[in-house]
Design a protein around this motif. Structure first.
Motif, mmCIF file in Angstrom:
data_model
loop_
_atom_site.group_PDB
_atom_site.id
_atom_site.type_symbol
_atom_site.label_atom_id
_atom_site.label_comp_id
_atom_site.label_asym_id
_atom_site.label_seq_id
_atom_site.Cartn_x
_atom_site.Cartn_y
_atom_site.Cartn_z
ATOM 1 N N GLY A 110 19.506 -25.966 48.147
ATOM 2 C CA GLY A 110 18.877 -26.598 46.504
ATOM 3 C C GLY A 110 17.054 -25.728 46.288
ATOM 4 N N GLY A 111 17.167 -25.599 45.327
ATOM 5 C CA GLY A 111 15.785 -25.076 44.574
ATOM 6 C C GLY A 111 15.296 -23.558 44.609
ATOM 7 N N VAL A 112 17.544 -23.410 44.505
ATOM 8 C CA VAL A 112 17.398 -21.566 45.335
ATOM 9 C C VAL A 112 18.360 -21.408 44.134
ATOM 10 C CG1 VAL A 112 16.241 -21.371 47.739
ATOM 11 C CG2 VAL A 112 18.118 -22.216 47.049
ATOM 12 N N ASN A 113 18.547 -19.970 44.288
ATOM 13 C CA ASN A 113 20.261 -19.191 43.776
ATOM 14 C C ASN A 113 20.394 -18.247 44.411
ATOM 15 O OD1 ASN A 113 20.553 -21.245 41.138
ATOM 16 N ND2 ASN A 113 18.943 -19.534 39.824
ATOM 17 N N CYS A 114 22.000 -18.510 45.014
ATOM 18 C CA CYS A 114 22.096 -17.201 45.242
ATOM 19 C C CYS A 114 23.638 -16.290 44.573
ATOM 20 C CB CYS A 114 23.667 -17.146 46.257
ATOM 21 S SG CYS A 114 23.374 -18.527 47.631
ATOM 22 N N VAL A 115 22.198 -15.766 43.407
ATOM 23 C CA VAL A 115 22.264 -14.384 42.674
ATOM 24 C C VAL A 115 23.261 -13.595 42.612
ATOM 25 C CG1 VAL A 115 21.605 -12.945 41.016
ATOM 26 C CG2 VAL A 115 19.916 -15.318 41.401
ATOM 27 N N TYR A 116 24.454 -13.044 41.616
ATOM 28 C CA TYR A 116 25.434 -12.224 41.398
ATOM 29 C C TYR A 116 25.804 -11.795 39.760
ATOM 30 C CZ TYR A 116 27.036 -14.385 46.031
ATOM 31 O OH TYR A 116 27.584 -15.884 46.943
ATOM 32 N N LYS A 117 25.993 -10.553 40.268
ATOM 33 C CA LYS A 117 26.054 -9.477 39.173
ATOM 34 C C LYS A 117 27.671 -9.822 38.615
ATOM 35 C CE LYS A 117 25.161 -5.437 39.066
ATOM 36 N NZ LYS A 117 24.268 -4.453 38.590
ATOM 37 N N VAL A 118 27.606 -10.411 36.945
ATOM 38 C CA VAL A 118 29.330 -10.799 36.688
ATOM 39 C C VAL A 118 29.594 -9.043 36.008
ATOM 40 C CG1 VAL A 118 30.090 -11.671 34.591
ATOM 41 C CG2 VAL A 118 28.362 -13.336 35.936
ATOM 42 N N VAL A 119 30.098 -9.350 36.657
ATOM 43 C CA VAL A 119 30.931 -7.393 35.531
ATOM 44 C C VAL A 119 32.279 -7.816 35.679
ATOM 45 C CG1 VAL A 119 32.126 -5.459 36.807
ATOM 46 C CG2 VAL A 119 29.974 -6.459 37.753
ATOM 47 N N GLU A 120 32.689 -7.306 33.681
ATOM 48 C CA GLU A 120 33.680 -7.574 33.126
ATOM 49 C C GLU A 120 34.704 -6.436 32.937
ATOM 50 O OE1 GLU A 120 35.517 -9.948 29.181
ATOM 51 O OE2 GLU A 120 33.067 -9.974 29.853
#
Length: 137
Positions: A74-84
């Motif tokens: 909680g209180g954190v994000n595992c951040v990912y780049k979206v590619v399409e």
């Protein structure tokens, strides 16, 4: 989807979140699908999916448990780049600084590469999306 890093997401007094658009819950693959049209997504808490065009407003964190199948923290994000379709959905940009490249502060963690299983990767590709290797800037 390509793992970017772990970032704090503790809403400020105005309720502003680091990645602002909640779209549901799911796996990394499901969040990538839910966040089509955005540049990034955050996987948070009980597998919540948050979409946006920037990240890092509240700084990096070391508290993420991105490999946990039920709760990444909680209180954190595992951040990912979206590619399409083989191209980045949106230009990498930092909405909080004039012309700065957000990724210049976001060093990649190669130990997080390959979070998708082979089956998930095949399913992702079957939808016409391309996976970006972690070594791609």
């Amino acid at each position: 989807a390509a793992f970017v890093g772990c970032y704090d997401d503790v809403p400020d007094a105005a309720g502003t979140r680091d990645i602002p658009h909640f779209v549901g819950r799911g796996t990394v693959l499901e969040c990538a699908a839910l966040c089509r049209g955005y540049a990034y997504f955050g996987h948070q808490s009980d597998l919540q999916c948050w979409c946006g065009h920037s990240y890092g407003r509240f700084g990096k964190s070391s508290e993420c448990q991105c490999d946990d199948p039920a709760d990444v923290g909680g209180g954190v994000n595992c951040v990912y780049k979206v590619v399409e379709s083989g191209r980045e959905v949106a230009e990498t940009r930092n909405l909080f600084g004039a012309g700065d490249d957000n990724e210049s502060d976001a060093s990649e963690d190669s130990s997080k590469c390959g979070l998708l299983t082979e089956e998930e990767s095949a399913d992702f590709a079957a939808h016409g999306w391309n996976l970006v290797p972690c070594s791609t800037p």
